[in-house]
Design a protein around this motif. Structure first.
Motif, PDB file in Angstrom:
ATOM      1  N   LEU A 224       0.729  -1.193   0.061  1.00  0.00           N
ATOM      2  CA  LEU A 224       0.021  -0.025   0.081  1.00  0.00           C
ATOM      3  C   LEU A 224       0.907   1.198   0.045  1.00  0.00           C
ATOM      4  CD1 LEU A 224      -1.852  -2.148   1.906  1.00  0.00           C
ATOM      5  CD2 LEU A 224      -3.397  -0.486   1.286  1.00  0.00           C
ATOM      6  N   GLY A 225       2.066   1.003  -0.716  1.00  0.00           N
ATOM      7  CA  GLY A 225       2.888   2.121  -0.782  1.00  0.00           C
ATOM      8  C   GLY A 225       3.654   2.625   0.591  1.00  0.00           C
ATOM      9  N   GLU A 226       4.404   3.703   0.131  1.00  0.00           N
ATOM     10  CA  GLU A 226       5.410   4.046   1.497  1.00  0.00           C
ATOM     11  C   GLU A 226       4.961   5.169   2.293  1.00  0.00           C
ATOM     12  OE1 GLU A 226       5.428   5.270  -1.461  1.00  0.00           O
ATOM     13  OE2 GLU A 226       6.385   7.318  -1.453  1.00  0.00           O
ATOM     14  N   ARG A 227       5.548   5.324   3.323  1.00  0.00           N
ATOM     15  CA  ARG A 227       5.308   6.284   4.468  1.00  0.00           C
ATOM     16  C   ARG A 227       6.779   6.929   4.687  1.00  0.00           C
ATOM     17  NH1 ARG A 227       1.587   2.522   6.800  1.00  0.00           N
ATOM     18  NH2 ARG A 227       3.203   1.623   7.936  1.00  0.00           N
ATOM     19  N   ASP A 228       7.101   8.092   4.689  1.00  0.00           N
ATOM     20  CA  ASP A 228       8.366   8.782   4.976  1.00  0.00           C
ATOM     21  C   ASP A 228       8.387   9.093   6.372  1.00  0.00           C
ATOM     22  OD1 ASP A 228      10.737  10.170   5.179  1.00  0.00           O
ATOM     23  OD2 ASP A 228      10.720  10.556   2.968  1.00  0.00           O
ATOM     24  N   CYS A 229       9.184   8.501   7.270  1.00  0.00           N
ATOM     25  CA  CYS A 229       9.244   8.593   8.692  1.00  0.00           C
ATOM     26  C   CYS A 229      10.625   9.122   9.219  1.00  0.00           C
ATOM     27  CB  CYS A 229       9.127   7.452   9.605  1.00  0.00           C
ATOM     28  SG  CYS A 229       7.374   6.660   8.835  1.00  0.00           S
ATOM     29  N   SER A 230      11.204   9.918   8.446  1.00  0.00           N
ATOM     30  CA  SER A 230      12.599  10.479   8.503  1.00  0.00           C
ATOM     31  C   SER A 230      12.736  11.381   9.649  1.00  0.00           C
ATOM     32  CB  SER A 230      13.167  11.015   7.253  1.00  0.00           C
ATOM     33  OG  SER A 230      13.036  10.279   6.177  1.00  0.00           O
ATOM     34  N   LEU A 231      11.557  12.159  10.159  1.00  0.00           N
ATOM     35  CA  LEU A 231      11.514  12.997  11.145  1.00  0.00           C
ATOM     36  C   LEU A 231      11.489  12.529  12.428  1.00  0.00           C
ATOM     37  CD1 LEU A 231       9.438  16.052   9.578  1.00  0.00           C
ATOM     38  CD2 LEU A 231      12.021  15.803   9.956  1.00  0.00           C
ATOM     39  N   GLN A 232      12.508  12.164  12.991  1.00  0.00           N
ATOM     40  CA  GLN A 232      12.683  11.397  14.273  1.00  0.00           C
ATOM     41  C   GLN A 232      13.586  12.198  15.254  1.00  0.00           C
ATOM     42  OE1 GLN A 232      14.638   7.779  13.663  1.00  0.00           O
ATOM     43  NE2 GLN A 232      13.069   6.968  11.802  1.00  0.00           N
ATOM     44  N   ARG A 233      13.222  11.841  16.478  1.00  0.00           N
ATOM     45  CA  ARG A 233      14.156  12.485  17.785  1.00  0.00           C
ATOM     46  C   ARG A 233      14.346  11.148  18.592  1.00  0.00           C
ATOM     47  NH1 ARG A 233      12.679  13.803  22.756  1.00  0.00           N
ATOM     48  NH2 ARG A 233      14.553  14.823  24.033  1.00  0.00           N
ATOM     49  N   ILE A 327      -5.560  -0.830  -6.128  1.00  0.00           N
ATOM     50  CA  ILE A 327      -4.960   0.182  -4.997  1.00  0.00           C
ATOM     51  C   ILE A 327      -4.324   1.346  -5.838  1.00  0.00           C
ATOM     52  CG2 ILE A 327      -3.235   0.468  -3.164  1.00  0.00           C
ATOM     53  CD1 ILE A 327      -3.541  -2.561  -2.519  1.00  0.00           C
ATOM     54  N   ARG A 328      -4.948   2.453  -5.437  1.00  0.00           N
ATOM     55  CA  ARG A 328      -4.510   3.825  -6.086  1.00  0.00           C
ATOM     56  C   ARG A 328      -4.009   4.663  -5.159  1.00  0.00           C
ATOM     57  NH1 ARG A 328      -4.894   1.538 -10.163  1.00  0.00           N
ATOM     58  NH2 ARG A 328      -6.679   1.705 -11.655  1.00  0.00           N
ATOM     59  N   PHE A 329      -2.988   5.385  -5.429  1.00  0.00           N
ATOM     60  CA  PHE A 329      -2.456   6.444  -4.362  1.00  0.00           C
ATOM     61  C   PHE A 329      -3.041   7.721  -4.899  1.00  0.00           C
ATOM     62  CE2 PHE A 329       0.668   2.821  -4.588  1.00  0.00           C
ATOM     63  CZ  PHE A 329       0.302   2.441  -3.286  1.00  0.00           C
ATOM     64  N   GLU A 330      -3.397   8.512  -4.149  1.00  0.00           N
ATOM     65  CA  GLU A 330      -4.021   9.877  -4.211  1.00  0.00           C
ATOM     66  C   GLU A 330      -3.941  11.092  -3.278  1.00  0.00           C
ATOM     67  OE1 GLU A 330      -8.118   9.763  -5.492  1.00  0.00           O
ATOM     68  OE2 GLU A 330      -7.584   8.379  -7.103  1.00  0.00           O
ATOM     69  N   GLY A 331      -3.241  12.044  -4.060  1.00  0.00           N
ATOM     70  CA  GLY A 331      -3.144  13.032  -2.874  1.00  0.00           C
ATOM     71  C   GLY A 331      -1.998  12.613  -1.659  1.00  0.00           C
ATOM     72  N   HIS A 332      -1.961  13.576  -0.692  1.00  0.00           N
ATOM     73  CA  HIS A 332      -0.990  13.704   0.009  1.00  0.00           C
ATOM     74  C   HIS A 332      -1.531  13.578   1.786  1.00  0.00           C
ATOM     75  CE1 HIS A 332       3.547  14.260   0.743  1.00  0.00           C
ATOM     76  NE2 HIS A 332       3.156  14.511   1.683  1.00  0.00           N
TER      77      HIS A 332
END
Ligand code: ADP
Length: 447
Positions: A224-233, A327-332
């Protein structure tokens, strides 16, 4: 389909699972500690059972009491949420031994991925690219030096049973290896009761990009596509977005197909997340989580698929309701994790919520168990709300997030809302130009 599901968790995720159950016409059982008697999930569930005192060890991790609660209420399945017992293979086995439905992957897959050395071996076998490093656990300092010389410094020593960034040490050179490796081992022993460690190349400036996957009992597998989780502390995620600003459609399709095939090969059933570091156009597998993730709503917003509903369907023996072609990826979508913490020092700030007003309007979603006059107990994780905002483009999403954060009122405890407000005004964040190092540098510069 199940008739009654016991939700073995608390807070926003207990509520999230309850909502999916209600929409499927399934009754719910809340379990709670004495500290959570007034919690939202307890109030909304059809039945509630107290399973122990505040300490999680005696309540949300108390297997005997949770199983008893399921037996007494005749629940026919258990959803573990995330954290607590969700990745405990033994618990999954016990649930199944009691002929209660387990809403999660098989105990074998949980166990395999819970041991990171085993997980990396499996990942290689199912065709996922790895971070260069030791072939399995490293036993001695000599062996570690040999591996480090081969892959080049800096290297990272990681705990096989690791989690939450514990038992992890960056080793800059050969001189410091023995000392830091000993530290990593004793930290791992203390935290996980297992001092097995392995070595990886330390990547300089990667992004954290993870793929959501799903499999069922009929051999179907989708991504189901990706998530960007780079913002970490401190290795904790702070804000997540989908899709990643760093990937284009072709990269998403290619990597998505790689993970989809890997999951099919594994015969994996249920929801899972494959985490990668991403640097210079290359993906490197770091771990697989065999449960629902905190940040799953951003994927739901861009695909329109209810992941908890799919989990329940798959556990009940139904096929996935979508195929890859559907499965379609739409928007943000962007999720802000709102913690009851000081937004500058990050000191926990539990206590009474004196005023509560959640933002609303088009494409604004709040996953939270807060309400007016609720008292946030001091015993658990400080996550109190997730604000998830959708837009047809990333810019539209950012503008909406800006106004939604402005509308959000949580008086009483300190929260990280002001941190998110500053963060989303930063030009580099607005450009999507950040790596896993970025947030800590940004926080240090603001201090
Ligand atoms: P944990 O299970 O303890 O969270 P992970 O393997 O998921 O451990 O890694 C946590 C975080 O540590 C990653 O999101 C990333 O920020 C950092 N990290 C892990 N492996 C590496 C690596 N090889 N190079 C650089 N950073 C890493």
């Amino acid at each position: 389909m199940f008739e009654k599901i016991l939700i073995a968790n608390r807070g926003e995720i207990a509520l999230r699972v309850h909502r999916a159950c209600r929409e499927l016409g399934i009754k719910t059982v809340a379990v709670h500690s004495t500290a959570d008697a007034e919690a939202m999930h307890v109030r909304l569930a059809d039945e509630a059972v107290c399973i122990g005192p505040p300490s999680a060890t005696d309540s949300y991790l108390n297997v005997a009491n949770i199983i008893s609660a399921a037996e007494i209420t005749h629940a026919d399945a258990i959803h573990p949420g995330y954290g607590f017992l969700s990745e405990n293979a033994k618990f999954a086995e016990i649930v199944r031994d009691h002929r209660i439905g387990w809403i999660g992957p098989s105990p074998e897959h949980i166990r395999m991925m819970g041991d990171k050395v085993q997980a990396k071996k499996t990942a290689a076998e199912i065709g996922l690219p790895l971070v260069p490093g030791s072939d399995g656990a490293v036993g001695s300092v000599e062996e570690a030096i040999e591996v480090a010389n081969e892959i080049g410094y800096p290297v990272l020593v990681k705990a096989a049973s690791g989690g939450g960034g514990r038992g992890m040490k960056v080793i800059p050179d050969a001189a410091s290896l023995a000392g830091l490796m000993a530290q990593a081992k004793s930290e791992a022993k203390a935290a996980f009761g297992d001092d097995t460690v392995y070595i990886e190349k330390y990547l300089g400036n990667p992004r954290h990009i993870e793929f959501q996957v799903f499999g069922d009992n009929f051999g179907n597998a989708v991504h189901l596509g990706e998530r960007d989780c780079s913002l970490q502390r401190r290795h904790q995620k702070v804000l997540e977005e989908a899709p990643s600003p760093a990937l284009n459609t072709k990269q998403r399709e290619e990597m998505g197909e790689t993970v989809r095939q890997a999951i099919a090969k594994l015969g994996y059933q249920g929801a899972g997340t494959i985490e990668f570091l991403y640097e210079d156009g290359q993906f490197y597998f770091i771990e697989m989580n065999t449960r629902l993730q905190v940040e799953h709503p951003v994927t739901e917003q861009i695909t329109g698929i209810d992941l908890v509903r799919e989990q329940i369907r798959v556990a009940a023996g139904l096929p996935l309701s979508v195929s890859q072609a559907d499965i379609r990826f739409e928007g943000h979508a962007i999720e802000c994790r709102i913690n009851a913490e000081d937004p500058v020092t990050f000191a926990p700030s539990p206590g009474q919520v004196t005023d509560y007003h959640a933002p609303g309007g088009l494409h604004v979603r709040v996953d939270s168990a807060l309400y007016d006059n609720y008292r946030i107990p001091p015993y658990y994780d400080s996550l109190i709300a997730k604000l998830i905002v959708y837009g047809s483009t990333r810019n539209e999403c950012l503008a909406r997030l800006h106004r939604a954060l402005e509308e959000y009122v949580i008086n009483g405890p300190k929260t990280t809302i002001p941190l998110h407000q500053r963060l989303i005004e930063d030009p580099e964040f607005i450009d999507g130009d950040y790596s896993i190092k970025w947030l800590e540098n940004w926080l240090a510069a603001k201090a």
